[in-house]
Design a protein around this motif. Sequence first.
Motif, mmCIF file in Angstrom:
data_model
loop_
_atom_site.group_PDB
_atom_site.id
_atom_site.type_symbol
_atom_site.label_atom_id
_atom_site.label_comp_id
_atom_site.label_asym_id
_atom_site.label_seq_id
_atom_site.Cartn_x
_atom_site.Cartn_y
_atom_site.Cartn_z
ATOM 1 N N PHE A 13 40.759 27.561 -15.980
ATOM 2 C CA PHE A 13 39.928 28.809 -16.026
ATOM 3 C C PHE A 13 38.508 28.800 -16.498
ATOM 4 C CE2 PHE A 13 43.223 27.280 -19.105
ATOM 5 C CZ PHE A 13 42.370 26.511 -20.050
ATOM 6 N N PRO A 14 38.083 29.174 -17.049
ATOM 7 C CA PRO A 14 36.276 29.019 -16.754
ATOM 8 C C PRO A 14 36.321 28.011 -18.380
ATOM 9 C CG PRO A 14 36.763 31.772 -17.191
ATOM 10 C CD PRO A 14 37.727 30.969 -17.324
ATOM 11 N N ILE A 15 34.975 27.268 -18.210
ATOM 12 C CA ILE A 15 34.696 26.072 -18.690
ATOM 13 C C ILE A 15 34.811 26.202 -20.140
ATOM 14 C CG2 ILE A 15 32.542 25.892 -18.414
ATOM 15 C CD1 ILE A 15 35.149 22.716 -18.857
ATOM 16 N N LEU A 16 33.839 27.998 -20.525
ATOM 17 C CA LEU A 16 33.989 27.874 -22.404
ATOM 18 C C LEU A 16 34.714 28.301 -22.632
ATOM 19 C CD1 LEU A 16 30.547 30.645 -21.047
ATOM 20 C CD2 LEU A 16 30.064 27.811 -22.109
ATOM 21 N N ILE A 37 26.050 16.125 -23.288
ATOM 22 C CA ILE A 37 25.612 16.463 -20.847
ATOM 23 C C ILE A 37 24.992 15.430 -20.478
ATOM 24 C CG2 ILE A 37 25.385 18.590 -19.513
ATOM 25 C CD1 ILE A 37 26.533 20.219 -22.403
ATOM 26 N N GLY A 38 25.724 15.374 -19.243
ATOM 27 C CA GLY A 38 24.586 14.836 -17.972
ATOM 28 C C GLY A 38 24.776 14.526 -17.077
ATOM 29 N N THR A 39 24.656 14.681 -15.747
ATOM 30 C CA THR A 39 24.882 14.145 -14.391
ATOM 31 C C THR A 39 24.181 13.271 -13.717
ATOM 32 O OG1 THR A 39 24.463 16.997 -14.563
ATOM 33 C CG2 THR A 39 24.006 16.218 -12.412
ATOM 34 N N ASP A 40 24.602 12.812 -12.740
ATOM 35 C CA ASP A 40 24.012 11.376 -12.195
ATOM 36 C C ASP A 40 25.015 11.951 -11.059
ATOM 37 O OD1 ASP A 40 23.238 8.951 -11.741
ATOM 38 O OD2 ASP A 40 24.911 7.991 -11.980
ATOM 39 N N TYR A 94 22.888 25.585 -21.201
ATOM 40 C CA TYR A 94 22.221 26.392 -21.413
ATOM 41 C C TYR A 94 23.750 28.025 -21.678
ATOM 42 C CZ TYR A 94 19.646 30.725 -21.536
ATOM 43 O OH TYR A 94 19.005 32.252 -22.537
ATOM 44 N N ALA A 95 24.878 27.464 -20.894
ATOM 45 C CA ALA A 95 25.913 28.218 -20.640
ATOM 46 C C ALA A 95 26.828 27.839 -23.069
ATOM 47 C CB ALA A 95 26.696 27.774 -19.847
ATOM 48 N N LEU A 96 26.598 26.627 -22.964
ATOM 49 C CA LEU A 96 26.987 26.423 -23.905
ATOM 50 C C LEU A 96 26.704 26.677 -24.938
ATOM 51 C CD1 LEU A 96 29.095 22.790 -22.665
ATOM 52 C CD2 LEU A 96 30.200 25.058 -22.802
ATOM 53 N N CYS A 97 25.386 26.592 -24.905
ATOM 54 C CA CYS A 97 24.466 26.521 -26.639
ATOM 55 C C CYS A 97 25.030 27.795 -27.212
ATOM 56 C CB CYS A 97 23.493 26.860 -25.787
ATOM 57 S SG CYS A 97 22.012 26.327 -27.310
ATOM 58 N N PRO A 98 25.187 28.590 -26.786
ATOM 59 C CA PRO A 98 26.163 30.169 -28.347
ATOM 60 C C PRO A 98 27.068 29.613 -29.268
ATOM 61 C CG PRO A 98 24.856 30.949 -26.155
ATOM 62 C CD PRO A 98 25.089 29.623 -25.329
ATOM 63 N N LEU A 99 27.758 29.080 -27.705
ATOM 64 C CA LEU A 99 29.969 28.568 -28.615
ATOM 65 C C LEU A 99 29.087 27.625 -29.557
ATOM 66 C CD1 LEU A 99 32.119 28.766 -27.886
ATOM 67 C CD2 LEU A 99 31.932 27.258 -25.985
ATOM 68 N N LEU A 100 28.125 26.024 -28.647
ATOM 69 C CA LEU A 100 28.470 25.476 -29.563
ATOM 70 C C LEU A 100 27.719 25.432 -30.543
ATOM 71 C CD1 LEU A 100 26.904 22.246 -27.275
ATOM 72 C CD2 LEU A 100 29.389 23.023 -28.501
ATOM 73 N N LEU A 102 27.711 28.534 -32.692
ATOM 74 C CA LEU A 102 28.749 29.224 -33.271
ATOM 75 C C LEU A 102 29.481 28.019 -34.141
ATOM 76 C CD1 LEU A 102 30.091 32.273 -33.463
ATOM 77 C CD2 LEU A 102 31.740 31.357 -31.821
ATOM 78 N N TYR A 103 29.859 27.434 -33.697
ATOM 79 C CA TYR A 103 30.471 26.372 -33.838
ATOM 80 C C TYR A 103 30.156 25.061 -34.969
ATOM 81 C CZ TYR A 103 34.940 28.377 -32.015
ATOM 82 O OH TYR A 103 35.660 29.466 -32.188
ATOM 83 N N GLU A 104 28.863 25.257 -34.985
ATOM 84 C CA GLU A 104 27.821 24.307 -35.311
ATOM 85 C C GLU A 104 28.189 22.752 -35.259
ATOM 86 O OE1 GLU A 104 27.883 24.404 -39.803
ATOM 87 O OE2 GLU A 104 27.204 26.628 -39.785
ATOM 88 N N VAL A 105 28.456 23.292 -33.367
ATOM 89 C CA VAL A 105 28.490 21.524 -33.258
ATOM 90 C C VAL A 105 27.123 20.834 -32.441
ATOM 91 C CG1 VAL A 105 29.623 20.107 -31.156
ATOM 92 C CG2 VAL A 105 30.976 21.645 -32.608
ATOM 93 N N GLU A 106 26.775 20.000 -32.902
ATOM 94 C CA GLU A 106 25.546 19.051 -32.178
ATOM 95 C C GLU A 106 25.023 18.882 -30.872
ATOM 96 O OE1 GLU A 106 23.731 15.555 -34.252
ATOM 97 O OE2 GLU A 106 24.626 15.971 -35.889
ATOM 98 N N MET A 107 24.042 19.100 -29.956
ATOM 99 C CA MET A 107 24.286 18.546 -28.265
ATOM 100 C C MET A 107 23.139 17.747 -28.222
ATOM 101 S SD MET A 107 24.513 21.157 -25.003
ATOM 102 C CE MET A 107 23.238 22.322 -25.780
ATOM 103 N N GLU A 108 23.437 17.405 -27.214
ATOM 104 C CA GLU A 108 22.190 15.994 -26.346
ATOM 105 C C GLU A 108 22.697 16.231 -25.439
ATOM 106 O OE1 GLU A 108 22.370 12.864 -29.575
ATOM 107 O OE2 GLU A 108 23.030 12.410 -27.207
ATOM 108 N N VAL A 109 21.324 16.691 -24.075
ATOM 109 C CA VAL A 109 21.329 16.661 -22.757
ATOM 110 C C VAL A 109 20.783 14.977 -22.148
ATOM 111 C CG1 VAL A 109 20.329 17.279 -20.492
ATOM 112 C CG2 VAL A 109 20.426 19.193 -22.855
#
Length: 157
Positions: A13-16, A37-40, A94-100, A102-109
């Motif tokens: 199901f959707p990753i969100l 979040i990272g990409t290689d 960007y897709a996860l930002c609103p969800l994070l 909402l739950y006050e979860v820090e994010m780094e790219v």
Amino acid sequence: MAWKKFNGEIIHFPILEEVEKAIERESAQGYKLKVCIGTDSQIKGDTIDYATVIVFLREHHGGFMYIHQDKSIKKMGIRERMLTEVQKSIDIAYALCPLLELYEVEMEVHADINTNPSFKSNIALHEAMGYILSMGFVFKAKPEAFASSNCANKVVQ
């Protein structure tokens, strides 16, 4: 986009939805979370293989990640490839930002770009940093960018 867990289990199901379930589950267990979040990428002949990861860190209790892999046949130089990696990470962030938020979860790219000028990837450092920071995200490059340089690196095809 097909995502999977580190153990290879496909997310159907959707990753969100999966990320929200993970936040709710881990928060209910009392964990303080951070998402990185990272990409290689790796070049194999005419193909570029990409792996993008969403890494959940549980403060003082390890972590887990979700993985998305894809391929491109487009020829590109090192700068364009590094910035393509950054774009893939930003798209997910960007897709996860609103969800994070909402739950006050820090994010780094995290960008798989070396801060040492003697490495080829350094050519894209300032552009990548400007792009990520201008989107309002916390930016990390090597050697602090473990999501891209360690986690995604281990699973890129």
